[in-house]
Enzyme design. Structure first.
Site, PDB file in Angstrom:
ATOM      1  N   HIS A   1      51.891  56.096 -28.052  1.00  0.00           N
ATOM      2  CA  HIS A   1      51.418  56.862 -26.893  1.00  0.00           C
ATOM      3  C   HIS A   1      50.057  57.491 -27.193  1.00  0.00           C
ATOM      4  O   HIS A   1      49.115  57.353 -26.404  1.00  0.00           O
ATOM      5  CB  HIS A   1      52.451  57.944 -26.561  1.00  0.00           C
ATOM      6  N   GLU A   2      49.959  58.173 -28.326  1.00  0.00           N
ATOM      7  CA  GLU A   2      48.703  58.883 -28.632  1.00  0.00           C
ATOM      8  C   GLU A   2      47.545  57.909 -28.857  1.00  0.00           C
ATOM      9  O   GLU A   2      46.441  58.127 -28.370  1.00  0.00           O
ATOM     10  CB  GLU A   2      48.884  59.783 -29.853  1.00  0.00           C
TER      11      GLU A   2
ATOM     12  N   HIS B   1      46.036  56.645 -25.709  1.00  0.00           N
ATOM     13  CA  HIS B   1      45.049  57.531 -25.064  1.00  0.00           C
ATOM     14  C   HIS B   1      43.627  57.155 -25.508  1.00  0.00           C
ATOM     15  O   HIS B   1      42.672  57.258 -24.727  1.00  0.00           O
ATOM     16  CB  HIS B   1      45.323  58.992 -25.405  1.00  0.00           C
TER      17      HIS B   1
ATOM     18  N   GLU C   1      48.796  59.245 -18.459  1.00  0.00           N
ATOM     19  CA  GLU C   1      50.002  59.536 -19.239  1.00  0.00           C
ATOM     20  C   GLU C   1      50.998  58.376 -19.190  1.00  0.00           C
ATOM     21  O   GLU C   1      51.620  58.025 -20.190  1.00  0.00           O
ATOM     22  CB  GLU C   1      50.672  60.810 -18.706  1.00  0.00           C
TER      23      GLU C   1
ATOM     24  N   HIS D   1      52.322  65.124 -16.933  1.00  0.00           N
ATOM     25  CA  HIS D   1      53.475  64.680 -17.722  1.00  0.00           C
ATOM     26  C   HIS D   1      54.752  64.601 -16.882  1.00  0.00           C
ATOM     27  O   HIS D   1      55.785  64.151 -17.376  1.00  0.00           O
ATOM     28  CB  HIS D   1      53.707  65.610 -18.909  1.00  0.00           C
TER      29      HIS D   1
END
Lengths: 88, 343
Positions: free
Chosen positions: B161-162, B165, B185, B264
């Site tokens: 996920h990170e 980004h 997100e 989120h």
């Protein structure tokens, strides 16, 4: 126009979970407000999943809101805010 | 100050032309554009280091903040070094590797910037820090407070996920607010989940579609932070503010000023659309649905201020282009399943 209290809400972060705390001591709330207002001019950064700190400042006359990102929040303020939120 | 007159999607169309003169000129311009996009993201010095890499080669740098807040912290494991005695260091190292493998092996993308950027992560950030984030240059992981949250390296999908980004920042650069922020997100959740599925060799039917499984401490009533299969069901615990608030349908879209407009929370809607599309297209999610989402993200037509309907429409068009009419119908039905009608 005296600051009476400050409501702090931390939202965002990877978890997206919000927590709220309140500073209702007028002297402490005034000090916090001063620190928050001076931090608002700092660069917000390009962080993703960074926390968002919302400070709702209640004075004798108005209610203002200042949002700071995690990278804007001054380091010396972080333990204080963290402790307040942890207690809530 | 650098400006461009030709939109990236036109350049990409030109880059697919048969005429070598047109194609090569477009490719050169795209490379120039990419260089500027990456430069904005990581800075010139880092860009030089990144572009010095000639062939795809995984380069991981894991740092330890030693529970302080100075980044990147002390370098504790670099590429090829033996495993550490610290489980968080090893999880970050392996998770970055799994993510890099998905992007290169499936989509042909050479790291975050498609130019071989070294992947940097810092563990043990701050004290009892309940978060993981991308700071624009690197990934940062907290240890969790131990009462509600475990360490944030525990789930490989958090790491995916990170890092995603970073990919989004280097491509469509979706604005981190309201619907475009929720898409930002969601895309991180989508590729985070696919990193996990790819590393486990799971099909769309077999996957758990949970984000952050293992992240919640044992005493918390919940299985994860988010569920792409069933948004709104991941947890129900007063200490986390009650029930998982994610909507699965546009009628339940949350209007709020918190969390950059509920990025989120409202990500549950496109998350669920992806899950529906992946299951309908069948097989491994990364091969068909994932390909459609990846091409939509990186294809140059996705605006940074995209809304849910605009993104949905682009995925439908991309599905038609890449996979044909049946796939187009499946993706359109997936979006209809969350209340978004595409043409």
């Amino acid at each position: 126009m005296n600051v009476q209290r400050v409501v702090i809400t931390r939202s965002g972060g990877f978890t997206g979970i919000s927590v709220t705390a309140e500073v209702d001591d007028a002297d402490e709330a005034a000090k916090l407000t001063e620190a928050v207002r001076s931090a608002a001019d700092r660069p917000a950064g390009r962080g993703r999943d960074d926390f968002v700190y919302e400070f709702t400042i209640v004075t004798t006359e108005t209610t203002d809101r200042i949002d700071l990102t995690g990278s804007q929040l001054p380091r010396d303020l972080r333990p204080v805010v963290q402790a307040l939120l942890a207690r809530s | 100050m650098h400006c461009t007159l030709v939109p990236p999607y036109i350049l990409q169309a030109l880059a697919r032309q048969d005429d070598p003169a047109v194609r090569d000129a477009a490719v050169r311009t795209l490379a120039f554009e990419k260089t500027f996009a990456v430069s904005r993201l990581i800075g010139d010095r880092a860009l030089r280091q990144a572009t010095a890499t000639t062939a795809p080669r995984l380069q991981r740098l894991i740092h330890d903040a030693l529970n302080g807040e100075d980044l990147p912290g002390e370098l504790v494991r670099r590429e090829g070094a033996p495993a550490s005695a610290d489980v968080a260091v090893n999880e970050a190292y392996e998770g970055l590797g799994d993510t890099w493998e998905l992007y290169l092996g499936v989509y042909g993308r050479n790291s975050i910037d498609d130019a071989g950027l070294a992947l940097s992560g810092t563990v043990h950030f701050s004290e009892q820090y309940d978060n993981a984030y991308w700071d624009g240059e690197q990934m940062v992981f907290g240890d969790g407070d131990g009462m509600l949250f475990n360490r944030f390296t525990i789930s490989v999908d958090v790491i995916g996920h990170e890092l995603t980004h970073g990919v989004t920042g280097a491509t469509a650069d979706l604005a981190y607010k309201n619907q475009s922020g929720a898409l930002n997100e969601s895309i991180s959740d989508v590729f985070g989940s696919m990193v996990k599925q790819y590393s486990l060799g799971q099909t769309a039917e077999e996957a758990d579609w949970l984000i952050g499984a293992g992240l919640l401490a044992e005493s918390v009533n919940g299985v994860a932070l988010r569920s792409m299969r069933a948004p709104g069901t991941a947890y129900d615990d007063e200490r986390l503010g009650g029930k998982d608030p994610q909507p699965a349908h546009i009628r339940d879209y949350l209007r709020t000023t918190s969390d950059n407009g509920g990025v989120h929370t409202n990500s549950g809607i496109p998350n669920h659309a992806f899950y529906l599309a992946a299951v309908a297209l069948g097989g491994n999610a990364w091969e068909r649905a994932g390909r459609v989402w990846f091409e939509t993200l990186t294809g140059g037509e996705l605006r940074s201020d995209a809304t849910f309907p605009q993104f949905a429409q682009l995925t439908v068009a991309t599905a038609e282009r890449l996979l044909g009419t049946e796939a187009r119908k499946a993706v359109a039905e997936a979006w209809a399943g969350v209340g978004l009608v595409t043409s």
